[in-house]
Design a protein around this motif. Structure first.
Motif, PDB file in Angstrom:
ATOM      1  N   LEU A 414      38.514  38.154  41.142  1.00 30.40           N
ATOM      2  CA  LEU A 414      39.085  39.398  42.040  1.00 30.40           C
ATOM      3  C   LEU A 414      37.993  39.636  43.059  1.00 30.40           C
ATOM      4  O   LEU A 414      38.405  39.875  44.073  1.00 30.40           O
ATOM      5  CB  LEU A 414      39.169  40.621  41.015  1.00 30.40           C
ATOM      6  CG  LEU A 414      39.848  41.656  41.841  1.00 30.40           C
ATOM      7  CD1 LEU A 414      41.054  41.609  42.407  1.00 30.40           C
ATOM      8  CD2 LEU A 414      39.872  43.013  40.709  1.00 30.40           C
ATOM      9  N   GLN A 415      36.729  39.440  42.765  1.00 32.86           N
ATOM     10  CA  GLN A 415      35.937  39.597  43.887  1.00 32.86           C
ATOM     11  C   GLN A 415      35.964  38.592  44.968  1.00 32.86           C
ATOM     12  O   GLN A 415      35.944  38.738  46.250  1.00 32.86           O
ATOM     13  CB  GLN A 415      34.625  39.372  43.390  1.00 32.86           C
ATOM     14  CG  GLN A 415      34.069  40.866  42.617  1.00 32.86           C
ATOM     15  CD  GLN A 415      32.483  40.824  41.571  1.00 32.86           C
ATOM     16  OE1 GLN A 415      32.383  39.790  41.119  1.00 32.86           O
ATOM     17  NE2 GLN A 415      31.999  41.915  41.906  1.00 32.86           N
ATOM     18  N   ALA A 431      38.538  50.022  51.399  1.00 33.31           N
ATOM     19  CA  ALA A 431      39.116  49.961  49.855  1.00 33.31           C
ATOM     20  C   ALA A 431      38.502  48.260  49.545  1.00 33.31           C
ATOM     21  O   ALA A 431      38.316  48.466  48.161  1.00 33.31           O
ATOM     22  CB  ALA A 431      40.566  49.534  50.100  1.00 33.31           C
ATOM     23  N   LYS A 432      38.464  47.376  50.148  1.00 37.82           N
ATOM     24  CA  LYS A 432      37.670  46.153  49.736  1.00 37.82           C
ATOM     25  C   LYS A 432      36.696  46.269  48.951  1.00 37.82           C
ATOM     26  O   LYS A 432      36.214  45.563  48.037  1.00 37.82           O
ATOM     27  CB  LYS A 432      37.662  45.195  50.856  1.00 37.82           C
ATOM     28  CG  LYS A 432      39.232  44.878  51.508  1.00 37.82           C
ATOM     29  CD  LYS A 432      38.851  43.734  52.554  1.00 37.82           C
ATOM     30  CE  LYS A 432      40.217  43.004  53.133  1.00 37.82           C
ATOM     31  NZ  LYS A 432      40.095  42.098  54.072  1.00 37.82           N
ATOM     32  N   ILE A 435      37.243  47.777  45.437  1.00 32.17           N
ATOM     33  CA  ILE A 435      37.495  46.828  44.621  1.00 32.17           C
ATOM     34  C   ILE A 435      36.681  45.780  44.176  1.00 32.17           C
ATOM     35  O   ILE A 435      36.651  45.487  42.975  1.00 32.17           O
ATOM     36  CB  ILE A 435      38.968  46.021  45.379  1.00 32.17           C
ATOM     37  CG1 ILE A 435      40.166  47.159  45.449  1.00 32.17           C
ATOM     38  CG2 ILE A 435      39.277  44.822  44.306  1.00 32.17           C
ATOM     39  CD1 ILE A 435      41.255  46.484  46.305  1.00 32.17           C
ATOM     40  N   VAL A 440      34.429  48.625  39.332  1.00 30.23           N
ATOM     41  CA  VAL A 440      35.863  48.672  39.364  1.00 30.23           C
ATOM     42  C   VAL A 440      36.602  47.342  39.182  1.00 30.23           C
ATOM     43  O   VAL A 440      37.914  47.538  38.584  1.00 30.23           O
ATOM     44  CB  VAL A 440      35.822  49.214  41.001  1.00 30.23           C
ATOM     45  CG1 VAL A 440      37.438  49.126  41.459  1.00 30.23           C
ATOM     46  CG2 VAL A 440      35.174  50.174  41.222  1.00 30.23           C
ATOM     47  N   ALA A 441      36.247  46.328  39.766  1.00 32.54           N
ATOM     48  CA  ALA A 441      36.972  45.090  39.326  1.00 32.54           C
ATOM     49  C   ALA A 441      37.117  44.736  37.874  1.00 32.54           C
ATOM     50  O   ALA A 441      38.240  44.392  37.607  1.00 32.54           O
ATOM     51  CB  ALA A 441      36.284  43.732  39.942  1.00 32.54           C
ATOM     52  N   LEU A 444      39.947  47.474  36.560  1.00 32.78           N
ATOM     53  CA  LEU A 444      41.195  47.164  36.899  1.00 32.78           C
ATOM     54  C   LEU A 444      41.635  45.930  36.089  1.00 32.78           C
ATOM     55  O   LEU A 444      42.871  45.923  35.618  1.00 32.78           O
ATOM     56  CB  LEU A 444      41.355  46.685  38.383  1.00 32.78           C
ATOM     57  CG  LEU A 444      41.144  47.774  39.380  1.00 32.78           C
ATOM     58  CD1 LEU A 444      40.958  47.079  40.877  1.00 32.78           C
ATOM     59  CD2 LEU A 444      42.251  48.750  39.402  1.00 32.78           C
TER      60      LEU A 444
END
Length: 564
Positions: A414-415, A431-432, A435, A440-441, A444
């Protein structure tokens, strides 16, 4: 067809796998130029969190425990419906020439690319668009894996089933597994802060392991399976973000001794008991799983080849390799140990098969029943319940190690999806930047995975199998392209890549056809989601393969030009 003795099947399989490692594995190492004098990313990129050099015995424990999961047990047991001959042939041939080569090659490409993932390897070979599509596919596969293995682990720990004896077994497995987590932190501190030798680490690990087992078997935990889903969620959130040396390395190392012990005990049980396999050598080309092709090659999954393995090899393991010479036993050898597990699981089905019917129970229970019954027949009948519980525990250990590794890998994927090469999270805005924050990643990822886990692994496993094997195809493609760019031989990967591509695309077409059939008789939410995911996987597979084949073809043309 004449029945086969389990000992003959197991011994013959082990001999073939050893010969394959000795000749084919070492041949690959020579062809690909393994260089013990090169510094690895564990040293050049050391950060004390993800990039940390590990002793080969510790890293072997981490890698094997992570890639195994419940796959080499669940897959072969489900595929046994085709008979022991096709499953055995695929496990051995697939393991030696498909799976082990895939794992080894993925690890090498990552180690030579500063520990970056297969996604970055694809970016350099096929461009950033192909990288993003691969990362989306990899992330989706990891979500499916997290949901499947979380469901399997929660079922294994469920202490509120209608069967009191099963509750006791599950309660003990749950208690011991939780103790493992606490003990792993202690072991991690001892190994890293006091710099224990390999021998001392092994002795301490075995002592801690025995203490946890004794305490856990005398103090079982009785918690419902749906509660365990969220207990496991909390665990993998923490395990994904803390430094690997605190929990991931020592926990997998600790569990590896349990896993080696179960494998060793199972081998002894099979060889001495020498059970006759009631399972036919071959049953039918069509079963409830579908046609032999592609169902066999998708269902066996981790027992022969797995895309998840390539993510582990290039994700966590490559960042911990202390020396390149360790890659052959860890990258190639671990897959072959998993093949042995798959053959043992198949033998368990073979001896429990009765009157034309597959044995009752989950794959974990079938495996545990098979191993404990063989040990019982060689003089351990008074300990059958204990051995059954320990095997259940071992399988839960497989699932948990894959869970925490998969969550960390999903966080990486995700990163990387939002980061350019050599870019750091602090370089992003808005937002990037939120995330790609590790916490946070991870959150999610865990919420998505655990929500899907609530529907049960049996509704997820089919999709995981297809997406997992598709990842294997793309990993083989990425490694082939990378080897070609490096001027190294890559032709040995063409047949595995094209064969698995055909199997995966065929499986996805069948899956889409079946789901459309389900939906024509009435709306089904699960069928609709499966149809959408299958369609997305198919489209992405076609695009990525087209891009990859262009690269391989251009390499071939360039080589011809140089030789002209």
């Amino acid at each position: 067809m004449r029945r086969l003795n389990g000992a003959i099947l197991l011994i013959a399989s082990i001999i073939i796998l050893i010969l394959g490692y000795t000749f084919y594995g070492r041949w690959l190492a020579r062809k690909w130029g393994i260089d013990p004098s090169r510094e690895t990313p564990a040293h050049t990129e050391y950060d004390g969190v993800d990039f940390v050099p590990a002793k080969p015995s510790v890293l072997l424990g981490h890698h094997f425990s992570s890639i195994a999961g419940a796959g080499p047990i669940t897959g072969p047991i489900q595929a046994a419906i085709f008979g022991w001959i096709p499953v055995t042939l695929w496990v051995i041939i697939g393991g030696l020439f498909f799976g082990a080569a895939n794992d080894f090659g993925s690890m090498l490409a990552s180690v030579r690319n500063k520990g970056r993932s297969i996604g970055e390897t694809i970016s350099e070979s096929m461009g950033p668009r192909a990288k993003r599509m691969f990362l989306i596919l990899a992330y989706l596969t990891l979500i499916l894996l997290i949901s499947a293995f979380a469901s399997i682990a929660a079922d294994t720990f469920d202490g509120t089933t209608p069967d009191p004896s099963q509750n006791l077994t599950n309660g003990m497995a749950a208690s011991i597994s939780m103790l493992f987590i606490l003990a792993s932190i202690v072991l991690g501190i001892l190994m890293n802060r006091f710099n224990l030798s390999s021998a001392s680490s092994a002795v301490v690990a075995v002592i801690i392991l025995l203490i946890c087992i004794v305490i856990g078997m005398n103090h079982p935990i009785y918690i419902p399976g749906d509660v365990w889903i969220w207990v496991l969620a909390a665990y993998i959130v923490v395990a994904s973000v803390i430094p690997v040396w605190i929990l991931l390395q020592p926990r997998d190392y600790l569990c590896s001794f349990l896993l080696y012990g179960i494998i060793g005990a199972a081998i002894v049980g099979v060889v001495i008991a020498n059970p006759s396999l009631s399972l036919p050598g071959f049953t039918s080309f069509e079963t409830k799983l579908g046609y032999l092709f592609p169902a066999l090659f998708i269902t066996v999954a981790c027992g022969a080849i797995s895309g998840f393995h390539s993510l582990v090899a290039s994700g966590t393991t490559a960042k911990q390799i202390d020396n390149e010479r360790h890659m052959l036993p860890i990258g190639y050898g671990s897959m072959l140990i998993e093949c042995v597990m798959a053959i043992i699981a198949l033998i368990c089905v073979g001896i429990l098969y009765s009157n034309g019917n597959m044995p009752d129970g989950t794959p974990t229970q079938i495996f545990a029943k098979g191993v404990s019954s063989m040990l019982s027949s060689i003089g351990l009948q008074n300990y059958e319940a204990t051995t059954y519980s320990l095997v259940i525990l071992a399988v839960s250990a497989f699932a948990l190690t894959s869970l925490d590794t998969a969550t960390r890998l999903a966080r990486f994927m995700l990163q990387e999806l939002f980061l350019e090469k050599d870019q750091k999270p602090s370089d992003l805005e808005g937002a990037k930047r939120i995330i790609v924050n590790p916490i946070v990643a991870t959150l999610l990822t865990v919420v998505l995975g655990m929500t899907l886990a609530s529907v049960g692994y049996e509704k997820v496993w089919g999709l995981f199998g297809a997406s997992n094997q598709l990842l294997a195809v793309l990993a083989l493609l990425a490694v082939s392209a990378w080897l070609g760019n490096m001027g190294k031989s890559n032709r040995m990967l063409y047949i595995p890549m094209m064969f698995m591509l055909a199997a995966t695309l065929t499986s996805l077409l069948f899956s889409m056809g079946n789901r459309i059939g389900d939906l024509t008789s009435g709306f089904d939410g699960v069928a609709a989601v499966q149809l959408v995911i299958s369609a997305i996987l198919f489209i992405m597979a076609v695009f990525l393969m087209a891009e990859g084949l262009k690269v391989l073809n251009s390499q071939k043309l360039a080589k011809r030009g140089e030789n002209a």
